[in-house]
Enzyme design. Structure first.
Site, PDB file in Angstrom:
ATOM      1  CD  GLU A 118      11.734   2.459   3.949  1.00  0.00           C
ATOM      2  OE1 GLU A 118      12.302   3.141   3.085  1.00  0.00           O
ATOM      3  OE2 GLU A 118      10.497   2.460   4.103  1.00  0.00           O
TER       4      GLU A 118
HETATM    5  C1  HEC Z   1      12.999  -1.669   3.040  1.00  0.00           C
HETATM    6  C2  HEC Z   1      12.178  -1.468   1.860  1.00  0.00           C
HETATM    7  C3  HEC Z   1      12.364  -0.214   1.056  1.00  0.00           C
HETATM    8  C4  HEC Z   1      13.532   0.275   0.505  1.00  0.00           C
HETATM    9  C5  HEC Z   1      14.923  -0.286   0.618  1.00  0.00           C
HETATM   10  C6  HEC Z   1      13.131   1.443  -0.268  1.00  0.00           C
HETATM   11  N1  HEC Z   1      11.799   1.645  -0.191  1.00  0.00           N
HETATM   12 FE1  HEC Z   1      10.735   3.015  -1.188  1.00  0.00          FE
HETATM   13  N2  HEC Z   1       9.136   2.630  -0.050  1.00  0.00           N
HETATM   14  C7  HEC Z   1       9.060   1.632   0.896  1.00  0.00           C
HETATM   15  C8  HEC Z   1       7.876   1.820   1.713  1.00  0.00           C
HETATM   16  C9  HEC Z   1       7.414   0.949   2.855  1.00  0.00           C
HETATM   17  C10 HEC Z   1       7.252   2.992   1.231  1.00  0.00           C
HETATM   18  C11 HEC Z   1       6.002   3.661   1.788  1.00  0.00           C
HETATM   19  C12 HEC Z   1       6.397   4.525   2.976  1.00  0.00           C
HETATM   20  C13 HEC Z   1       5.311   5.508   3.387  1.00  0.00           C
HETATM   21  O1  HEC Z   1       4.439   5.840   2.590  1.00  0.00           O
HETATM   22  O2  HEC Z   1       5.354   5.971   4.544  1.00  0.00           O
HETATM   23  C14 HEC Z   1       8.055   3.453   0.101  1.00  0.00           C
HETATM   24  C15 HEC Z   1       7.721   4.531  -0.706  1.00  0.00           C
HETATM   25  C16 HEC Z   1       8.446   4.911  -1.828  1.00  0.00           C
HETATM   26  C17 HEC Z   1       8.009   5.864  -2.827  1.00  0.00           C
HETATM   27  C18 HEC Z   1       6.684   6.618  -2.838  1.00  0.00           C
HETATM   28  C19 HEC Z   1       5.694   6.033  -3.810  1.00  0.00           C
HETATM   29  C20 HEC Z   1       4.310   6.604  -3.611  1.00  0.00           C
HETATM   30  O3  HEC Z   1       3.417   6.301  -4.421  1.00  0.00           O
HETATM   31  O4  HEC Z   1       4.067   7.334  -2.652  1.00  0.00           O
HETATM   32  C21 HEC Z   1       9.018   5.983  -3.739  1.00  0.00           C
HETATM   33  C22 HEC Z   1       9.040   6.858  -4.973  1.00  0.00           C
HETATM   34  C23 HEC Z   1      10.093   5.123  -3.296  1.00  0.00           C
HETATM   35  N3  HEC Z   1       9.690   4.463  -2.147  1.00  0.00           N
HETATM   36  C24 HEC Z   1      11.343   5.034  -3.869  1.00  0.00           C
HETATM   37  C25 HEC Z   1      12.434   4.446  -3.222  1.00  0.00           C
HETATM   38  C26 HEC Z   1      13.823   4.707  -3.543  1.00  0.00           C
HETATM   39  C27 HEC Z   1      14.297   5.658  -4.610  1.00  0.00           C
HETATM   40  C28 HEC Z   1      14.580   3.943  -2.708  1.00  0.00           C
HETATM   41  C29 HEC Z   1      16.085   3.879  -2.604  1.00  0.00           C
HETATM   42  C30 HEC Z   1      16.758   5.135  -2.308  1.00  0.00           C
HETATM   43  C31 HEC Z   1      13.642   3.190  -1.881  1.00  0.00           C
HETATM   44  N4  HEC Z   1      12.370   3.557  -2.200  1.00  0.00           N
HETATM   45  C32 HEC Z   1      14.024   2.231  -0.957  1.00  0.00           C
HETATM   46  C33 HEC Z   1       9.957   0.596   1.041  1.00  0.00           C
HETATM   47  C34 HEC Z   1      11.286   0.683   0.650  1.00  0.00           C
END
Ligand code: HEC
Ligand code: HEC
Length: 307
Positions: A118
């Site tokens: 990520e």
């Molecule tokens: C490269 C793409 C990417 C970036 C950049 C990213 N995310 Fe995500 N995010 C994801 C993915 C894929 C998941 C699911 C991962 C898992 O469940 O294992 C996720 C899951 C989440 C969730 C959980 C939601 C749930 O319903 O479970 C949250 C809240 C979230 N991200 C917030 C953030 C925040 C805050 C940042 C920055 C600090 C961020 N993400 C950066 C791809 C990204």
């Protein structure tokens, strides 16, 4: 055997009436100064190792809070292995991530920053970098101990609390505007309850408050072990946090592996593998029509104007 069936029946009788959907509140409590700082961090590519990605790159707030890709694309084009869930209304989830490995939004925020596929950064480098910027001053106004790993995550989590989407047509219906849904949409809601979708998708987020197996009543091809990856308990194989259905029309593709782009195939699969029975095409279409009434309104917080 009979006793098990009987216990299950009692369980169903006791739990089904309790499964209801409640409207998203109009407002939620949060600290505005922390949330504004969190908003800036959420949109800041400096949080990724090569300054290319922010949280918003994968969680596009104006388009459902996700990326509309099968799998996320991280720094240097690294492809993820799980579908990006929405951040909208994530404050209502009982745990974060598909497998629930983060217990709240603050704990969740540590994950993407250091995840190599990520944002691929490292807090031990990021914190000194941020201290060289305008953030030093901005943090010191809001947090006594200034910029720390914990405060970065805390500010982001505070911003995420604000990302609620009240006033969907369905919530307005629940609040008493009985004519706001068409008969077809109402029929979809009735089926959603009567067929049993609501046993897993309920509460304020219409999901997000329990784990369940993908394929409870019928095995389905699935190469992710889900909650088992966290607990190593074999009973948790293929269990996932039941996803929220809020704003579902905006967050295709669906399922943890993004296997379908359309809600019709998604609902058809749910009926088969979670409820163990095929559903008629018109029933599926009315459930899909109901699901499309779950799109709410997002108001992004703004900096106060200086007097
Ligand atoms: C490269 C793409 C990417 C970036 C950049 C990213 N995310 Fe995500 N995010 C994801 C993915 C894929 C998941 C699911 C991962 C898992 O469940 O294992 C996720 C899951 C989440 C969730 C959980 C939601 C749930 O319903 O479970 C949250 C809240 C979230 N991200 C917030 C953030 C925040 C805050 C940042 C920055 C600090 C961020 N993400 C950066 C791809 C990204
Ligand atoms: C026994 C629990 C259970 C029942 C009953 C159930 N679901 Fe689900 N639902 C889940 C789980 C678990 C997932 C996540 C599956 C995955 O991606 O691995 C899911 C995923 C979904 C998704 C995709 C969400 C997303 O963001 O990708 C939709 C849409 C959905 N369900 C609708 C329904 C409908 C409509 C019904 C009734 C026909 C239903 N569900 C019945 C547990 C259930």
């Amino acid at each position: 055997m009979l006793r098990i069936v009987f216990t299950c029946l009692i369980f169903i009788v006791i739990t089904v009436p309790a499964a209801t959907i409640t409207p998203i509140p109009q407002n939620i409590e949060y600290n505005l100064n922390k949330a504004l700082l969190g908003k800036k961090l959420f949109n800041d590519t400096r949080l990724s190792s090569n300054n290319t990605l922010s949280c918003a790159s994968c969680h596009d707030l104006q388009n459902g809070g996700d990326d509309n890709l099968i799998f996320a694309v991280g720094v240097d084009g690294a492809i993820g292995n799980i579908n990006t869930p929405t951040v909208l209304n994530s404050t209502f989830n009982f745990r974060q991530f598909w497998d629930g490995r983060a217990k709240n939004l603050q704990e969740q925020a540590y994950g993407p920053i250091e995840n190599p596929i990520e944002m691929a950064h490292d807090f031990s480098k990021l914190i000194p970098q941020l201290k060289e910027t305008e953030y030093k001053n901005e943090f010191s106004k809001v947090y006594k101990d200034g910029i720390t790993k914990k405060n970065v995550a805390n500010a982001i989590a505070e911003f995420e609390k604000t990302l609620i989407t009240p006033n969907s047509r369905f919530d307005r219906y629940l609040r008493g505007e009985k004519e706001i849904l068409s008969n077809f949409e109402k029929e979809g809601y009735r089926l959603f309850k009567d067929k049993g979708c609501i046993t897993c998708h309920h509460g304020v987020n219409i999901g997000g408050n329990l784990y369940n197996k993908f394929g409870t009543l019928m095995e389905i091809e699935n190469d992710n072990l889900g909650r088992f990856n966290v607990t190593k308990n074999k009973d948790d194989k293929y269990y996932f946090k039941v996803p929220s259905l809020r704003n579902i029309a905006l967050t295709s593709p669906y399922f943890h592996d993004g296997r379908y782009y359309d809600l019709e195939s998604t609902v058809t699969t749910m009926a088969l593998v979670q409820l163990g029975r095929p559903m008629k095409q018109d029933e599926i279409l009315s459930i899909v029509a109901f699901l499309k009434t779950l799109t709410g309104e997002l108001k992004i917080i703004e900096n106060r104007k200086h007097d």
